[in-house]
Write a protein that holds these residues in place. Structure first.
Motif, short mmCIF file in Angstrom:
data_model
loop_
_atom_site.label_atom_id
_atom_site.label_comp_id
_atom_site.label_asym_id
_atom_site.label_seq_id
_atom_site.Cartn_x
_atom_site.Cartn_y
_atom_site.Cartn_z
N ASN A 524 0.61 -1.06 0.10
CA ASN A 524 0.11 -0.27 -0.02
C ASN A 524 0.78 0.80 0.22
O ASN A 524 -0.04 2.33 0.24
N ALA A 525 2.07 1.21 0.05
CA ALA A 525 2.70 2.45 -0.01
C ALA A 525 2.54 3.36 -1.46
O ALA A 525 2.36 2.90 -1.95
N GLY A 526 2.24 4.49 -0.34
CA GLY A 526 1.58 5.82 -1.48
C GLY A 526 0.12 5.68 -1.45
O GLY A 526 -0.39 7.29 -2.56
N TYR A 527 -0.17 4.84 -0.88
CA TYR A 527 -2.01 4.93 -1.34
C TYR A 527 -2.69 5.09 0.36
O TYR A 527 -1.67 4.64 1.45
N ALA A 528 -3.38 5.82 0.82
CA ALA A 528 -3.95 5.65 1.51
C ALA A 528 -5.80 4.61 1.64
O ALA A 528 -6.19 5.55 1.95
N CYS A 529 -5.39 3.74 1.42
CA CYS A 529 -5.90 2.47 1.56
C CYS A 529 -7.37 2.26 2.87
O CYS A 529 -5.70 2.27 4.06
N GLN A 530 -8.36 2.14 2.93
CA GLN A 530 -8.96 2.24 4.41
C GLN A 530 -8.13 0.41 4.70
O GLN A 530 -8.19 -0.20 4.04
N VAL A 531 -8.48 0.64 6.14
CA VAL A 531 -8.19 -0.31 6.33
C VAL A 531 -9.90 -0.45 7.08
O VAL A 531 -9.94 0.56 8.07
N ASN A 532 -10.13 -2.02 7.53
CA ASN A 532 -11.44 -1.57 8.53
C ASN A 532 -11.43 -2.97 9.30
O ASN A 532 -10.63 -4.36 8.99
N PHE A 533 -12.33 -3.31 10.47
CA PHE A 533 -12.81 -4.25 11.05
C PHE A 533 -13.50 -5.02 10.62
O PHE A 533 -15.25 -4.44 10.38
#
Length: 596
Positions: A524-533
């Motif tokens: 995910n380097a360079g991207y603001a990828c969302q993380v979720n539970f």
């Protein structure tokens, strides 16, 4: 029998040859046994009762369905043989289904043919009277026409032959006095003979949307110099601006502000019970608390012309999903019933950066690269309030408490966090201790504290309403964390670090890093990828730059499942609040996918 007759006619009285000798009666024998078939030979009896063998081929004998008796023992294949016609040339009678065997017209033979070949042969037969057999072994129809055409189909002939055929058809039609226009749809290319598409009548809002979209498209084309005047000169920027103003003026009724409007695409605004279209269905209830990783894509939404930056499920129910597009549009989609777009919200001039619902879903806030914040009414699509500070808000968040739904937090590009009062539209507090642009805001401890991350590669914890940092976390090995989310129980926050790993911080007592839990394996380097539970906390998921969606087991920290979700970066992912195995993902390829 002859010996028996002789025996019966002999005399026991000393050989007297008189006329009173005993009379012999011979009864006629009757053979009641049926004929027996032995190895293709039929055994029968003649009139004298003698057995004879008649050579015959029982398999070739046709069974008359009108007769009710059979004088031989038939096989299964004979009972279900076709009434007439040849045997199947490939399969024979072995392995063929009964429906294929027992057909009134004989055997059914399967031939695979693509659509173009079928259309070509069909049009040739309609125009010239001949066509190739489906098996490819010969031709059927008018053989004279076949020889004249030199076996050229209507799609394969050159222009001269096609023009000659056209002239022949025109001459033939002109010889009649009915005055009908010749129909070339049988042999002309399909696109030339296609009837006009039938469109249903548009509603008033749809007509207004079409008008607004056409005007805005023309204004954009003028701005890029793709539209010229009568003299061939490009339209100037002033004219483009005038066109843009005209585009803003055309369309649906708005709230009096330029460019703020929305379009409803559903069937009706209220249902049979008088409830609004955003009301959750009564049959949507949570079945259990155990979540499962999804396996397949069950639906795809593709209404945005550019990438989708963020998605949000409707709070507590998830029957609607809100999407923020890089085409400056916000759309809300039906998840439970039709799966179609219900409303489009237009008001921002540039791409949307973040969206967020309030607690009951009746309102949502949006931030854009046009440096504006807009508070929308979800049902009516009207803009309640527009805010701007002259800087881009990278993240927006409403306070989780029910009595503080008017409080809005905005993470600014000028290193500040602004606290707005939506009732008045004023800034009531500033948090300005970061050294770089602020990326995220995450409430914890039941809204009493919140954590922020920044481009200065640090994490700060604040007391709500007090602009002083109560916890400062920074380390030379840390990277920027552009996406953060809280766990369902509120004990942890997961931070998406740009060094291809997810960091876990505890929110209880001392705010510290949990070094035993690190989730890696994605890029995910360079991207603001969302993380979720997941709602039960068993799984943690995230997208990556290769278009995949990864699921980790929370306890073991290992990758549980990986989905090939999109063609471009998977920037957002949301777990359904009620359906335990449903997940939605969005990407910069312009699609939103629903997984089960």
């Amino acid at each position: 029998m002859d010996l028996l007759a002789q025996y019966s006619g002999s005399s026991d009285r000393g050989g007297d040859d008189d006329d009173d000798a005993a009379t012999t009666y011979v009864s006629r024998s009757v053979n009641a046994a049926p004929d027996v078939v032995v190895a293709g030979k039929a055994m029968t009896t003649d009139d004298q009762g003698r057995d004879i063998v008649v050579a015959t081929n029982v398999a070739s004998q046709m069974i008359d369905p009108a007769k009710k008796k059979m004088w031989h023992n038939p096989k299964y294949e004979d009972l279900h043989a076709p009434l007439q016609g040849p045997h199947h040339p490939v399969h024979g009678d072995v392995g063929v289904s009964r429906a294929t065997r027992n057909h009134a017209q004989g055997h059914v033979q399967t031939v695979r043919m693509n659509q173009f070949t079928f259309d070509e042969q069909h049009a040739t037969f309609q125009a010239q009277g001949w066509a190739a057999e489906p098996s490819g072994r010969g031709f059927v129809g008018d053989m004279n026409a076949l020889r004249e055409a030199n076996a050229d189909t209507v799609y394969g002939m050159n222009r001269a032959k096609r023009q000659k055929m056209r002239d022949q058809i025109i001459a033939e039609m002109a010889s009649h006095d009915d005055g009908e226009k010749p129909d070339f749809s049988a042999w002309a290319p399909a696109r030339d003979a296609m009837p006009p598409l039938k469109t249903t009548d548009l509603t008033e809002e749809q007509k207004e949307y079409v008008t607004w979209h056409a005007a805005r498209r023309e204004a954009n084309m003028r701005a890029r110099g793709k539209i010229r005047d009568e003299d061939g000169n490009k339209i100037t920027d002033a004219a483009a601006a005038a066109g843009a103003e005209g585009a803003e003026g055309a369309g649906a009724e708005d709230d009096g502000k330029s460019g703020d409007r929305s379009f409803f695409h559903g069937k009706e605004l209220k249902n049979y019970a008088g409830e609004a279209w955003i009301a959750p269905p009564k049959d949507r209830k949570k079945e259990n608390d155990h979540c499962y990783a999804p396996k397949r894509c069950i639906h795809t939404w593709s209404g945005h012309t550019k990438g989708v930056q963020a998605i949000r499920f409707f709070p507590h129910h998830g029957h609607l999903i809100l999407s923020a597009g890089l085409d400056s549009k916000i759309k809300i989609w039906d998840v439970h019933n039709s799966g179609k777009c219900m409303r489009t919200y237009l008001g921002h001039d540039k791409a949307i950066k973040d969206i967020q619902f309030n607690n009951d879903g009746t309102r949502f806030i949006s931030s854009s690269w046009d440096k504006k914040l807009k508070l929308w009414d979800t049902e009516t699509g009207k803009v309640i309030r527009t805010l701007t500070s002259g800087k881009i808000a990278y993240a927006v968040k409403m306070h989780p408490d029910e009595d503080k739904q008017n409080i809005l937090m905005a993470a600014q590009s000028d290193k500040k966090i602004l606290q707005y009062d939506m009732n008045s539209g004023d800034v009531v507090q500033e948090y300005d201790q970061h050294l770089g642009a602020v990326n995220t805001i995450t409430f914890c401890d039941e809204g009493r504290r919140f954590a922020t991350t920044s481009d200065d590669k640090s994490l700060r914890v604040w007391e709500f309403g007090i602009p002083v940092t109560m916890k400062y976390i920074a380390d030379p090995s840390m990277h920027s964390m552009p996406a953060v989310t809280a766990s369902p129980n509120g004990n942890w926050i997961a931070c998406q670090s740009l060094d291809n790993q997810i960091m876990i911080y505890s929110t209880k007592d001392k705010f510290r890093l949990n070094k035993k839990k690190r989730f890696t394996g994605h890029s995910n380097a360079g991207y603001a990828c969302q993380v979720n539970f997941s709602p039960d906390g068993r799984f943690i998921m995230s997208g990556d730059s290769e278009g995949k969606c990864h699921f980790w087991d929370w306890k073991s920290g290992r990758i549980f499942k990986t989905l090939r979700a999109h063609d471009k970066v998977t920037i957002g992912c949301e777990w359904h609040p009620l359906e335990q195995s449903k997940v939605a993902t969005c990407s910069w390829d312009g699609t939103i996918k629903y997984w089960d």
